[in-house]
Design a protein around this motif. Structure first.
Motif, mmCIF file in Angstrom:
data_model
loop_
_atom_site.group_PDB
_atom_site.id
_atom_site.type_symbol
_atom_site.label_atom_id
_atom_site.label_comp_id
_atom_site.label_asym_id
_atom_site.label_seq_id
_atom_site.Cartn_x
_atom_site.Cartn_y
_atom_site.Cartn_z
ATOM 1 N N PRO A 52 0.817 -1.219 0.000
ATOM 2 C CA PRO A 52 0.000 0.000 0.000
ATOM 3 C C PRO A 52 0.845 1.261 0.000
ATOM 4 O O PRO A 52 1.946 1.294 0.564
ATOM 5 C CB PRO A 52 -0.814 -0.127 1.295
ATOM 6 C CG PRO A 52 0.009 -1.002 2.172
ATOM 7 C CD PRO A 52 0.697 -1.974 1.260
ATOM 8 N N ARG A 55 -0.789 7.431 2.378
ATOM 9 C CA ARG A 55 -1.813 8.402 2.010
ATOM 10 C C ARG A 55 -1.300 9.826 2.222
ATOM 11 O O ARG A 55 -0.592 10.119 3.191
ATOM 12 C CB ARG A 55 -3.074 8.167 2.848
ATOM 13 C CG ARG A 55 -4.313 8.896 2.333
ATOM 14 C CD ARG A 55 -5.541 8.467 3.112
ATOM 15 N NE ARG A 55 -6.751 9.140 2.652
ATOM 16 C CZ ARG A 55 -7.516 8.707 1.666
ATOM 17 N NH1 ARG A 55 -7.203 7.586 1.038
ATOM 18 N NH2 ARG A 55 -8.601 9.385 1.303
ATOM 19 N N GLN A 129 -10.065 -8.670 2.340
ATOM 20 C CA GLN A 129 -9.225 -7.733 3.062
ATOM 21 C C GLN A 129 -9.059 -8.153 4.513
ATOM 22 O O GLN A 129 -10.033 -8.472 5.186
ATOM 23 C CB GLN A 129 -9.861 -6.341 2.993
ATOM 24 C CG GLN A 129 -9.058 -5.233 3.616
ATOM 25 C CD GLN A 129 -9.732 -3.890 3.406
ATOM 26 O OE1 GLN A 129 -10.765 -3.799 2.765
ATOM 27 N NE2 GLN A 129 -9.141 -2.843 3.952
ATOM 28 N N HIS A 160 1.619 -0.022 10.024
ATOM 29 C CA HIS A 160 0.795 0.652 9.021
ATOM 30 C C HIS A 160 0.754 2.144 9.317
ATOM 31 O O HIS A 160 1.045 2.599 10.428
ATOM 32 C CB HIS A 160 -0.637 0.102 9.041
ATOM 33 C CG HIS A 160 -0.758 -1.285 8.514
ATOM 34 N ND1 HIS A 160 -0.467 -1.627 7.227
ATOM 35 C CD2 HIS A 160 -1.137 -2.442 9.134
ATOM 36 C CE1 HIS A 160 -0.666 -2.917 7.049
ATOM 37 N NE2 HIS A 160 -1.069 -3.444 8.196
ATOM 38 N N LEU A 192 -9.091 0.527 -8.985
ATOM 39 C CA LEU A 192 -8.902 0.274 -7.562
ATOM 40 C C LEU A 192 -8.626 -1.202 -7.291
ATOM 41 O O LEU A 192 -7.756 -1.551 -6.504
ATOM 42 C CB LEU A 192 -10.122 0.750 -6.769
ATOM 43 C CG LEU A 192 -10.082 0.544 -5.248
ATOM 44 C CD1 LEU A 192 -8.867 1.243 -4.652
ATOM 45 C CD2 LEU A 192 -11.360 1.060 -4.613
ATOM 46 N N PHE A 196 -5.418 -2.908 -5.392
ATOM 47 C CA PHE A 196 -5.897 -3.085 -4.024
ATOM 48 C C PHE A 196 -4.869 -3.848 -3.208
ATOM 49 O O PHE A 196 -4.448 -4.951 -3.564
ATOM 50 C CB PHE A 196 -7.231 -3.837 -4.048
ATOM 51 C CG PHE A 196 -7.819 -4.068 -2.685
ATOM 52 C CD1 PHE A 196 -8.107 -2.999 -1.859
ATOM 53 C CD2 PHE A 196 -8.096 -5.350 -2.237
ATOM 54 C CE1 PHE A 196 -8.658 -3.201 -0.603
ATOM 55 C CE2 PHE A 196 -8.650 -5.558 -0.995
ATOM 56 C CZ PHE A 196 -8.928 -4.486 -0.178
ATOM 57 N N SER A 197 -4.448 -3.259 -2.090
ATOM 58 C CA SER A 197 -3.369 -3.844 -1.301
ATOM 59 C C SER A 197 -3.862 -4.820 -0.250
ATOM 60 O O SER A 197 -3.074 -5.539 0.341
ATOM 61 C CB SER A 197 -2.583 -2.730 -0.601
ATOM 62 O OG SER A 197 -3.394 -2.105 0.374
ATOM 63 N N ASP A 200 -6.221 -1.284 2.184
ATOM 64 C CA ASP A 200 -6.578 0.077 1.781
ATOM 65 C C ASP A 200 -7.816 0.575 2.516
ATOM 66 O O ASP A 200 -8.730 -0.189 2.811
ATOM 67 C CB ASP A 200 -6.843 0.141 0.276
ATOM 68 C CG ASP A 200 -5.561 0.083 -0.531
ATOM 69 O OD1 ASP A 200 -4.587 0.709 -0.098
ATOM 70 O OD2 ASP A 200 -5.546 -0.579 -1.580
ATOM 71 N N ARG A 216 -4.879 8.916 -2.159
ATOM 72 C CA ARG A 216 -4.587 7.488 -2.008
ATOM 73 C C ARG A 216 -3.195 7.112 -2.513
ATOM 74 O O ARG A 216 -2.488 6.307 -1.903
ATOM 75 C CB ARG A 216 -5.633 6.672 -2.772
ATOM 76 C CG ARG A 216 -5.401 5.169 -2.684
ATOM 77 C CD ARG A 216 -6.341 4.434 -3.642
ATOM 78 N NE ARG A 216 -7.726 4.700 -3.301
ATOM 79 C CZ ARG A 216 -8.393 4.076 -2.337
ATOM 80 N NH1 ARG A 216 -7.776 3.174 -1.604
ATOM 81 N NH2 ARG A 216 -9.646 4.357 -2.098
ATOM 82 N N SER A 219 -0.356 1.942 -5.267
ATOM 83 C CA SER A 219 0.287 0.833 -4.552
ATOM 84 C C SER A 219 1.473 0.291 -5.322
ATOM 85 O O SER A 219 1.529 0.352 -6.553
ATOM 86 C CB SER A 219 -0.721 -0.296 -4.302
ATOM 87 O OG SER A 219 -1.789 0.157 -3.500
#
Length: 681
Positions: A52, A55, A129, A160, A192, A196-197, A200, A216, A219
């Motif tokens: 990710p 941000r 996720q 994180h 997205l 997508f990690s 997210d 955002r 990634s």
């Protein structure tokens, strides 16, 4: 005996056949494909891991952080893996409960997908996720999990980036918050899903939502070699993630703090006040300098998953529904602050700019007398004085006369509806387009609106006209409501004379938002152009490179000449010194900073009045437009006007250090050093 021997023979034959088949299969595995399986057992495999991006921050006009990032150890659980375990992962959650010191029931609730009948906190994100359970773990707790992975399958403890709000509750509705990416978003939002990690988060409100794509980032990718047991052996390929852009806003965090305190003090000073808003605009550019709404809340409550108690508090009546921004969503009758539109409507209808008008204590509109404030007559005056002293009867008369010209109860085919159409030209009745989601449009109650409302409600009102209101204990009140229902049933589609009179002074069914009112005053005191306010100023890369600036679009023009506009502005310039707000500004150094504005006191049935004050300063060359609204705050001069005074005192530093040195807002974007830190304003 013969049968038994036959059965034994068959059994012997079956056993021999099974042994032959097993021998053949062993020969194939060990001899024919032996080398292939040995190679597979020892070979490495490659797994792709999406990394990710960090941000971007949300900064004020000087580069001070409104929303920034901090690193935290986050414990997450692979819900899918747990559910595939024989006990549904209960044993793992029990061990995790002991490490984190949290009840198993709480952990189970957090990983349960949200849906009908499932209360918060629950999992709103994608099933693919990992579910973050705790973002406040210490190193000791994380090591207990990482060093005993065999006891915690599906559980990870990783560093994180999480959101932090230096201003606490300040501007919470404006800034917004983050929540896990949902499966629906993965399907709908182009690009997205590919990046997508798995961890997210997406903006759910405010600036976080509007500028989500820019904040955002993109990634990265890491291809890791693992053995057959899944143990990492090395990195085969790595693509570094691209951090999200910073969003530089036009918000001045110091002014925001001043507005928050003034609004809180105004709410406290008015017993029964249930909501308020403060808007500060840069009159020169149309950018938002501060935006406050009360009651507020701390957006950090969403971090790491909101608790049941926290979520219920946000939605409870006791909290005052703090998720709603009164500044852009709150719709209230504007009272006399609306008279700037009504004066313009009079001028468009042919009433002379420099004419003389009678201000009696009351005026008959149809068969009903509409009174001036306290029924006091003020004699003859011009429109300048009518605004300063806030004479209602002048506006009642003009609105009623135009109502009759349009045909009254029997409207002509070519009705002008000058008052309603002028209000729309001032931007009322439609969203301002500010860069925030879910803005309300307000309401301009013209003839078409009345018909539409009647079509939608006549079935209910007609039924009420027959059955009445037996649940209302006050007999007089119940009888009144029944008569009102009968009137609305039979002729609710008609615009009545009283509707036009109330409209002219910002009462009745007309509703505006604080942002709409601030936008209209900004156009009036600047250049006559109606702009769509903007909070976002520029998108800036972490190294300081400006990606793009965000313009403030011009969306209209006031329907009056510059001469007429200046006349109204000059009249408003006398209100705080010689008009309805004189008491609130007594002792203010008008010789240094002259303030103009208009008070508003809007009646609300069953509640206290809504308190308004719309203002601008300095009057000769306005830099600021400041609007304060307090629901159930009483008279405009009693609650909203003192709050506006406090805001100007904070901005200009009257008896305190100034929030804006010299009173002049910055016109330059903040400068960044190569390492991404702010070098100066």
């Amino acid at each position: 005996m013969i049968r038994m021997r036959a059965r034994l023979l068959v059994l012997h034959v079956l056993v021999v056949m099974m042994l032959v088949v097993l021998a053949v299969r062993l020969w194939q595995v060990q001899v024919v494909r032996g080398r292939e399986f040995v190679t597979r057992a020892t070979e490495t495999r490659t797994r792709a891991v999406i990394v990710p991006a960090v941000r971007g921050q949300i900064l004020d006009s000087h580069g001070r952080p409104l929303v920034r990032n901090r690193t935290a150890l986050v414990v997450s659980v692979d819900r899918t893996r747990l559910t595939r375990m024989p006990d549904g992962g209960l044993s793992v959650l029990r061990k995790l409960s002991a490490v984190l010191g949290r009840p198993v029931k709480d952990l189970q609730q957090r990983i349960t997908p949200c849906g009908p009948g499932v209360s918060k906190p629950c999992w709103t994100g994608s099933p693919y996720q990992p579910v973050p359970l705790d973002e406040k773990v210490d190193t000791r707790e994380a090591l207990q999990i990482l060093e005993r992975q065999e006891e915690f399958p599906g559980v990870t403890a990783e560093i994180h980036s999480v959101r932090q709000y230096p201003g606490g509750r300040a501007g919470a509705q404006m800034l917004g918050y983050l929540q896990p990416v949902t499966e629906a978003e993965l399907e709908k939002r182009e690009g997205l899903k590919a990046s997508f990690s798995g961890v997210d988060l997406a903006g759910r409100d405010g600036l976080e939502y509007v500028y989500d794509d820019a904040l955002r980032g993109k990634s990265g990718l890491r291809r890791v070699q693992v053995d057959r047991m899944g143990k990492a052996l090395g990195v085969e390929e790595q693509i570094t993630p691209i951090p999200g852009d910073h969003l530089v806003t036009s918000i001045d965090s110091r002014v925001q703090g001043v507005v928050e305190k003034a609004l809180a003090r105004a709410m406290k000073s008015a017993p029964g006040a249930d909501g308020g808003a403060g808007v500060v605009l840069d009159a020169r550019t149309g950018r938002v300098v501060a935006l406050a709404s009360a009651p507020g809340y701390d957006p950090a409550i969403w971090a790491g998953g909101i608790s049941t108690r926290g979520y219920q508090w946000l939605l409870s009546d006791k909290s005052g529904n703090p998720l709603v921004s009164r500044a852009i969503n709150g719709q209230f009758a504007p009272g006399s602050t609306f008279k700037i539109s009504s004066v313009a409507a009079m001028l468009r209808s042919g009433y002379p700019l420099n004419g003389t008008y009678d201000c009696p204590g009351s005026y008959m509109v149809g068969d009903r007398a509409f009174n001036n404030f306290h029924g006091i007559g003020l004699g003859s005056m011009n429109l300048h004085t009518a605004l300063v002293k806030s004479c209602d009867t002048i506006f009642y008369r003009a609105a009623y006369e135009q109502y009759l010209k349009d045909g009254g109860r029997n409207p002509k085919k070519d009705t002008k509806e000058v008052f309603a159409n002028t209000a729309r030209a001032f931007g009322f009745g439609s969203p301002t387009g500010v860069d925030l989601p879910g803005e309300s449009s307000g309401r301009i109650p013209d003839r078409a609106w009345k018909k539409d409302l009647w079509n939608r409600t006549n079935a209910v009102t007609c039924e009420r006209s027959r059955k009445g209101y037996p649940e209302v204990k006050d007999r007089a009140r119940a009888d009144f409501l029944k008569r009102l229902a009968l009137e609305n049933c039979t002729e609710g589609f008609l615009l009545r004379p009283g509707d036009s009179a109330n409209f002219a002074i910002g009462q009745g069914d007309v509703l505006v938002t604080p942002m709409q009112l601030a936008r209209a005053y900004m156009a009036l005191v600047s250049d006559g152009k109606l702009r769509s306010p903007r909070i976002g100023w520029a998108q800036v890369r972490p190294d300081g490179t400006v990606v793009k600036t965000i313009p403030v679009p011009v969306v209209g023009k006031l329907p009056i000449s510059d001469k007429e506009r200046m006349y109204i502005k000059n009249a408003l310039s006398d209100v705080p010194s010689d008009g309805t707000a004189a008491g609130a500004f007594a002792g203010f150094p008008m010789n240094k900073i002259r303030i103009g504005g208009k008070t508003g006191t809007a009646e609300v049935w069953g509640k206290k009045d809504t308190s308004w004050f719309a203002s601008f300063a300095p009057t000769n060359n306005p830099q600021y437009v400041v609007v304060v609204m307090v629901s159930q705050g009483g008279m405009g001069a009693e609650t909203a006007a003192p709050a506006v005074r406090e805001i100007y005192e904070g901005i200009y530093g009257i008896k305190r250090p100034p929030a804006v040195p010299g009173g002049k807002l910055t016109t330059r974007l903040p400068r960044f050093s190569p390492d991404g830190t702010v070098a100066g304003g």
